[in-house]
Write an enzyme that holds these catalytic residues in place. Structure first.
Site, PDB file in Angstrom:
ATOM      1  CG  HIS A   1      -1.772  -0.955   1.010  1.00 15.51           C
ATOM      2  ND1 HIS A   1      -3.304  -0.911   1.084  1.00 15.51           N
ATOM      3  CD2 HIS A   1      -1.851  -2.368   1.088  1.00 15.51           C
ATOM      4  CE1 HIS A   1      -3.929  -1.738   0.778  1.00 15.51           C
ATOM      5  NE2 HIS A   1      -3.045  -3.123   1.077  1.00 15.51           N
TER       6      HIS A   1
ATOM      7  CG  ASP B   1      -4.963   2.054   1.779  1.00 21.51           C
ATOM      8  OD1 ASP B   1      -6.034   1.384   1.811  1.00 21.51           O
ATOM      9  OD2 ASP B   1      -3.947   1.751   1.305  1.00 21.51           O
TER      10      ASP B   1
END
Ligand code: UDP
Length: 428
Positions: free
Chosen positions: A21, A121
């Site tokens: 990520h 995110d």
């Protein structure tokens, strides 16, 4: 590019603390900075600061906001990244980060030019709503996966409350959504489907995001083997596409039976290889490499313990195939490097990634499936040998897709234009 008022636009980026990520967030930030007109602050906790080193040295205007990792009863003290725990901690890490709301609000209120949006995110969706409604700013979601995975999440929202359904439901509140994929790979349907769920058009396919050049050697951390030595070994292999790379990302750990099956297959196949092996999650147990294995394969195979410069390996011309867990970051690095993928999907999105690329598109080869499954050594040995042949139909199809990917990210390509459009809309 600057806002309609002529001022620069400030955004706060909050990556989820997992390599798969943080790294694509960094690559995306790089793309945003080179467009111009954006001031960017990135929030990380102390043990993840090193991920930003290459980015900040390339773009010194980027600010770093370092806040302590909040404690959580299920997360061992000192752990700040998913690579040190199993997938079961995914939700707990997000929940722990939620305790940063108040420090973020405090930082925001004392900033001379506070952000107009948080860019974070989608795994943080469960708590970002409180933040943006208190501050009166926008949320932009970024999920480093593909549109098909997102589309499936939207299509099967569970009526029983769960972390997964909460993330998906709250994604609908995001002002915009960026996805690390491209329309030439997935077609317009999936992207349009997501726009339908979101009830607006601010959904952009911006991938494949390319690892920033300056970060290649130390992408995600220093290599356990000097990168130059590794490159010299690959250079010495001479024959293009002749090396098999084996690696399962940052988070997966293999058990003894899996290690043995894999070791046997590599040994008997006679192929040249690099095998990335991780210590167990508490860093105490030495990897379970079969006894005497390294002596028997000396010269033709390298076993690397710890962190490997994976993007660098996959972009070397000597590497021909890659046995992978099918994490989306690794899949895209294999695509950019033109390396045939051997799929061993293990958890979460890996399965739908394999469905798309193996079953629907025929551009990769499935070799095993499941977190604890043990592959058949004989079969795996044959696949390794086959995988470095030039004329495999999957390789030919994969290379055509690679062309499309490279076109999508070059000036005028679909993903390039999508990033431009995102920046323009954000500033208008
Ligand atoms: N990675 C790396 N070295 C390692 C392990 C992982 O550079 O030793 C990088 C890899 O190149 C990719 C990311 O970490 O960019 C992993 O992302 P992915 O989505 O493939 O899998 P995850 O680790 O999240 O399961």
């Amino acid at each position: 590019m600057s806002s309609s008022s002529g001022k620069s636009t400030h955004i706060l980026v909050i990556p989820y603390p997992a390599s798969g990520h943080i790294l694509p967030h960094i690559d995306l930030i790089h793309q945003l900075v080179i467009r111009g007109g954006l001031d960017i602050t990135v929030l990380v906790t102390p043990k993840n600061v090193h991920f930003l080193n290459s980015l900040v040295s390339l773009h010194p205007t980027i600010e770093t906001l370092v806040l302590p990792f909040p404690s959580h009863p299920n997360i061992p003290a000192g752990v700040e990244n998913m690579q040190d725990v199993t997938i079961d901690s995914l939700a707990d890490i997000s929940i722990a980060f939620g305790q940063l709301c108040d420090p973020i609000i405090h930082w925001f209120r004392s900033h001379p030019c506070p952000p107009i949006a948080i860019f974070c995110d989608t795994l943080f969706n469960p708590w970002t709503h409180r933040l943006v409604s208190t501050l009166g700013i926008k949320t932009i979601g970024f999920m480093p996966t593909n549109a098909q995975f997102f589309f499936n999440c939207f299509s099967y929202i569970d009526s029983t409350p769960s972390f997964a359904s909460e993330i998906t439901l709250k994604t609908k509140d995001n002002w915009g959504l960026l996805i690390n994929s491209f329309t030439e790979l997935e077609g317009d349907d999936k992207f349009n489907g997501i726009k339908g769920f979101m009830k607006h058009d601010r959904v952009w396919g911006v991938g494949p995001l390319i690892p920033i050049k300056a970060g290649n050697k130390e992408r995600g951390g220093p290599s356990s083997v000097p990168a130059d030595e590794l490159m010299a070994w690959l250079d010495s292999c001479q024959v293009d596409k002749s090396v098999v790379y084996v690696g399962f990302g940052s988070q997966i750990r293999l058990n003894k039976q899996q290690m043995e099956a894999l070791g046997n297959a590599l040994e008997k196949s006679g192929v040249r290889f690099i095998w990335a092996v991780k210590n167990d999650h508490d860093h105490l147990v030495v990897p379970l490499i079969p006894s005497g294995f390294e002596d028997r394969v000396a010269g033709r195979g390298l076993v690397i313990r710890g962190w490997v410069p994976q993007a660098l390996i996959l972009s070397h011309p000597a590497v021909g195939s890659y046995l992978t867990h099918f994490g989306w970051g690794s899949v895209l690095e294999g695509l950019i490097g033109g390396v045939l993928l051997l799929a061993w999907p293990m958890q979460v999105d890996h399965f739908s990634n394999a469905t798309m690329l193996v079953d629907q598109m025929g551009v990769a080869i499935r070799v095993c499936e499941g977190l604890t499954s043990v592959p058949d050594s004989e079969n795996l040995m044959k696949i390794f040998t086959e995988s470095i042949k030039e004329d495999r139909p999957e390789r030919i199809a994969w290379m055509k897709l690679r062309e499309k990917a490279l076109n999508a990210i070059k000036k005028g390509g679909s993903s390039y234009k999508a990033i431009d459009d995102f920046v323009t809309q954000l500033q208008s």
